[in-house]
Design a protein around this motif. Structure first.
Motif, short mmCIF file in Angstrom:
data_model
loop_
_atom_site.label_atom_id
_atom_site.label_comp_id
_atom_site.label_asym_id
_atom_site.label_seq_id
_atom_site.Cartn_x
_atom_site.Cartn_y
_atom_site.Cartn_z
N GLU A 131 0.85 -1.19 0.00
CA GLU A 131 0.00 0.00 0.00
C GLU A 131 0.88 1.24 0.00
N PHE A 132 0.42 2.28 -0.69
CA PHE A 132 1.06 3.58 -0.54
C PHE A 132 0.01 4.68 -0.39
N MET A 133 0.42 5.75 0.26
CA MET A 133 -0.32 7.01 0.26
C MET A 133 0.45 7.95 -0.67
N PHE A 134 -0.12 9.10 -1.00
CA PHE A 134 0.64 10.05 -1.82
C PHE A 134 0.22 11.48 -1.52
N TYR A 135 1.13 12.39 -1.82
CA TYR A 135 0.91 13.82 -1.61
C TYR A 135 1.06 14.53 -2.94
N LEU A 136 0.17 15.48 -3.19
CA LEU A 136 0.20 16.29 -4.41
C LEU A 136 0.58 17.72 -4.02
N PRO A 137 1.87 18.07 -4.11
CA PRO A 137 2.31 19.37 -3.60
C PRO A 137 1.65 20.56 -4.31
N GLU A 138 1.40 20.46 -5.60
CA GLU A 138 0.79 21.58 -6.32
C GLU A 138 -0.65 21.82 -5.88
N HIS A 139 -1.29 20.79 -5.34
CA HIS A 139 -2.68 20.91 -4.89
C HIS A 139 -2.78 21.00 -3.37
N ARG A 140 -1.67 20.83 -2.66
CA ARG A 140 -1.68 20.76 -1.19
C ARG A 140 -2.73 19.74 -0.72
N ALA A 141 -2.68 18.57 -1.38
CA ALA A 141 -3.66 17.52 -1.11
C ALA A 141 -2.94 16.24 -0.72
N LEU A 142 -3.42 15.61 0.37
CA LEU A 142 -2.87 14.35 0.87
C LEU A 142 -3.90 13.25 0.65
N HIS A 143 -3.49 12.18 -0.05
CA HIS A 143 -4.36 11.03 -0.28
C HIS A 143 -3.87 9.89 0.61
N THR A 144 -4.73 9.46 1.54
CA THR A 144 -4.31 8.46 2.54
C THR A 144 -4.73 7.04 2.18
N ALA A 145 -5.13 6.81 0.93
CA ALA A 145 -5.49 5.46 0.46
C ALA A 145 -6.55 4.87 1.38
N GLU A 146 -6.27 3.68 1.94
CA GLU A 146 -7.20 3.11 2.91
C GLU A 146 -6.56 3.02 4.30
N VAL A 147 -5.47 3.73 4.46
CA VAL A 147 -4.77 3.74 5.75
C VAL A 147 -5.54 4.60 6.75
N ALA A 148 -6.12 5.69 6.29
CA ALA A 148 -6.92 6.56 7.15
C ALA A 148 -8.19 6.93 6.41
N THR A 149 -9.32 6.47 6.91
CA THR A 149 -10.62 6.74 6.30
C THR A 149 -11.58 7.18 7.40
N ALA A 150 -12.84 7.37 7.06
CA ALA A 150 -13.81 7.88 8.03
C ALA A 150 -14.43 6.77 8.87
N THR A 151 -13.61 5.84 9.31
CA THR A 151 -14.04 4.78 10.21
C THR A 151 -12.81 4.12 10.82
N LEU A 152 -13.01 3.48 11.95
CA LEU A 152 -12.02 2.54 12.46
C LEU A 152 -12.02 1.33 11.52
N HIS A 153 -10.86 0.95 11.06
CA HIS A 153 -10.74 -0.15 10.10
C HIS A 153 -10.53 -1.47 10.83
N ASN A 154 -10.32 -2.53 10.06
CA ASN A 154 -10.09 -3.86 10.61
C ASN A 154 -8.60 -4.16 10.74
#
Length: 663
Positions: free
Chosen positions: A297-320
């Motif tokens: 798994e990877f996450m990624f950052y888009l510096p030109e957009h100041r946007a962080l994509h956390t994949a499924e590592v951090a979402t709007a729930t406690l994961h399994n």
């Protein structure tokens, strides 16, 4: 081998024969019938009302974020396959427009409403998401000349529908890049609905994935695929319909589409933290997160957009930390550390955080709060489980002792809509100590089918144990009722009253569950007890797309795991398989107990089978018979023709729809 109760009694194991009279069921035994399906008891209504009283469910912040930026929706009532069958029933979630019923935990109801918000949403300038048509979310990034697609959903049909919505709304542009954030099928299965290998090769389109993706995407679904897939039908509510007393959502997303899963292998696998790539003029900074939510798994950052994509590592729930469908246990500490890394490195540089599920959070302050809560919930479960285990607590004792952290009463994204505190604590325990809690009586237990009859006898017989279960049900003590009644069902699986009361008990547990998978599994088990197990034949090996991506030796390892030694009626023999298109030779040694494949030719084989991989895969899938391959010239056999049939005859076809609520 699993057997029915009648067989168990006939062989007289232990005290079973003595117990047989206790199971005699009289039509006038005075025991009342179980309540009808779909009705919440007073205890369930009170439990759900208490949740509504305790939590700030009317807080509008999440609703504002979940609906923010919507610019278009798919107007049809469903996404359909080419043959007209429904892949995703868009209109089926309309029941969520009402207030939470007594048959649903109001916190899960709230989450399900949020996850069902569907359409094309603008996240920030140059970034959009398609949400609500699949379990996962597809992110679209505007490049200099085309669209960069992140996580092309689960099926080719939902992916194609999502891309069509993008093209119709934002304008026709080619796909100039595709990213898989991790190795779970809901993030790569729709790839062929976006782009295929021929176009990728013709236009040199980069397809990026985390290091180890190709291996783990195949491995997790290969050896243990049938069992995991069967349990997934329960976990994701695929055996119950959408509705207020059935499936309302999966917590992680609205549900699983019923379409075609594909696999297009990446052109590059990315490793390391801070690794940079430019795709169609857009700069990406990748952050490896292997061993957290997925093996790759990877996450990624888009510096030109100041946007962080956390994949499924951090979402709007406690994961399994350990998913109910089954998987290798995940590392909660590594998970927390990975989130802490992006919090420290990117938190104050991000104006928005978005993920492969759910909706984004905007504003640097909210990004920081979100990442902090996500980091802390996994760390809390990890540390508090170990604190208790290191003082002698068993797995169950440690899980029962862990209270809800104070921050989860306000931070809904840390609540257990998918994973739960209890189950994740058990997973942490298993990660460090294995399945056993240290109590010797639990180390080498009898199979439940054997112990169940003895429990029934010890508790006074069939009517007595049923009465005890009903009394617990009436008291709202559903966990104990389930334990008591489960003994009866496993001792006498054809006992209709026992099955119906256990189903009613599971139903109330499901109605109270805050976790989407817990609810779906309970209600799926209740359906199985009332209606039986679906019977649609055995498990297939997968589709041609999937098999094409499997390394040849791994494919033979999978076949070896289906070897039934009791079918072996020969002396030991060997076979060679020569694949003309891949220049591979696999030697297979077949003995009385194991099959051993190797990436080298076997000496003195009984036969050498020469063909290409596609023909071999078609033979395994059952779309073509060996004789037809030989007759057409697609396969040649040098040596004893029957050796191939002998080999294939030793392999067992798994039964996909195995029972889960009964023996």
């Amino acid at each position: 081998m699993k057997t029915g109760y009648a067989f168990f009694l006939s062989i007289g194991v232990g005290g079973a024969m003595l117990a047989s009279a206790a199971f005699a069921q009289s039509s006038d035994n005075g025991i009342r019938t179980a309540p009808p399906p779909g009705i919440a008891t007073d205890a369930t209504r009170q439990a759900n009302a208490a949740v509504a009283e305790r939590l700030p469910l009317t807080d509008e912040a999440d609703f504002i974020d979940a609906r923010r930026g919507r610019i278009a929706q798919i107007e049809a009532d469903a996404i359909r396959a080419e043959d007209g069958s429904v892949v995703w029933p868009i209109a089926a979630r309309a029941f969520l427009e009402s207030d939470a019923p007594d048959t649903a935990n109001p916190s899960l109801w709230r989450q399900s409403i949020l996850a069902a918000e569907h359409g094309l949403f603008e996240v920030t300038e140059g970034i959009w998401q398609v949400r609500g048509y699949d379990l996962s979310v597809m992110t679209i990034i505007e490049g200099e000349t085309g669209w960069i697609i992140v996580d092309p959903l689960t099926t080719t049909e939902t992916a194609a529908a999502a891309l069509a919505l993008v093209q119709e709304t934002l304008g026709e542009r080619p796909v100039t890049g595709m990213l898989y954030t991790h190795s779970h099928a809901d993030h790569f299965g729709g790839a062929r609905g976006i782009i295929d290998e021929a176009e990728i090769a013709a236009r040199s389109v980069p397809v990026l994935a985390p290091i180890g993706f190709s291996e783990t995407a195949v491995a997790e679904n290969l050896l243990a695929g049938p069992h995991m897939s069967r349990r997934a039908t329960l976990m994701f509510g695929q055996v119950i319909p959408p509705g207020a007393s059935a499936h309302i959502g999966s917590g992680l997303g609205p549900g699983i589409p019923q379409g075609t899963v594909s696999l297009v292998l990446p052109t590059e696998e990315i490793e390391g933290r801070g690794t940079r790539r430019t795709i169609d003029g857009v700069e990406f900074e990748f952050i490896d997160a292997a061993g957290t939510e997925a093996p790759a798994e990877f996450m990624f950052y888009l510096p030109e957009h100041r946007a962080l994509h956390t994949a499924e590592v951090a979402t709007a729930t406690l994961h399994n930390v350990l998913t109910m469908r089954g998987a290798q246990v995940r590392d909660a500490l590594a998970w927390s550390r990975a989130i802490d890394h992006v919090l420290i490195e990117y938190g104050d540089r991000s104006d928005v955080v978005l993920a492969s599920h759910h909706w984004p959070s905007w504003g640097t302050k909210n990004v920081t709060l979100f990442l902090t809560g996500q980091r802390d919930i996994y760390r809390y479960i990890h540390d508090q489980t170990l604190r208790r285990a290191n003082s002698g607590a068993t797995m169950v004792e440690a899980a029962e002792a862990i209270a809800e952290p104070t921050f989860s009463r306000q931070a809904f994204d840390t609540r257990g809509y998918y994973g739960t505190l209890n189950h994740n604590a058990k997973a942490v325990y298993q990660h460090y100590f294995g399945w056993w809690g240290g109590v010797m009586a639990e180390f080498h237990r009898l199979p439940h089918e054997q112990s169940a009859a003895r429990y029934v006898e010890a508790m006074g017989g069939r009517d007595a144990i049923l009465a005890r279960g009903i009394a617990a049900f009436d008291a709202g003590d559903y966990r104990w009722a389930a334990e008591v009644l489960n003994h009866l069902v496993f001792a006498a699986p054809d006992d209709e009253q026992g099955r119906n009361w256990l189903a009613a008990t599971y139903e109330q547990l499901g109605f109270q569950a805050e976790s989407g998978p817990w609810r779906s599994y309970y209600l799926g088990a209740a359906s199985e007890l009332r209606n039986g197990v679906p019977d649609t034949g055995g498990a297939r090996l997968g589709n041609a797309d999937f098999l094409r991506a499997v390394p040849t030796l791994d494919l033979f390892d999978m076949l070896a795991s289906r070897y039934a030694p009791e079918r072996f009626q020969h002396s030991e023999f060997t076979l060679n398989f020569v694949f003309t298109d891949t220049a591979e030779t696999i030697g297979v040694e077949i003995g009385p107990s194991v099959i051993v494949p190797r990436e080298r030719a076997a000496q003195n084989p009984r036969a050498t089978v020469t063909l290409d991989r596609a023909s071999f895969e078609a033979m395994l899938l059952g779309t073509v018979r060996p004789f037809a391959l030989a007759e057409s010239g697609a396969m040649e056999i040098d040596g004893n023709w029957t050796a191939l049939y002998d080999f294939l005859g030793l392999l067992e076809q798994p039964e996909f729809w195995f029972a889960t609520a009964t023996p």
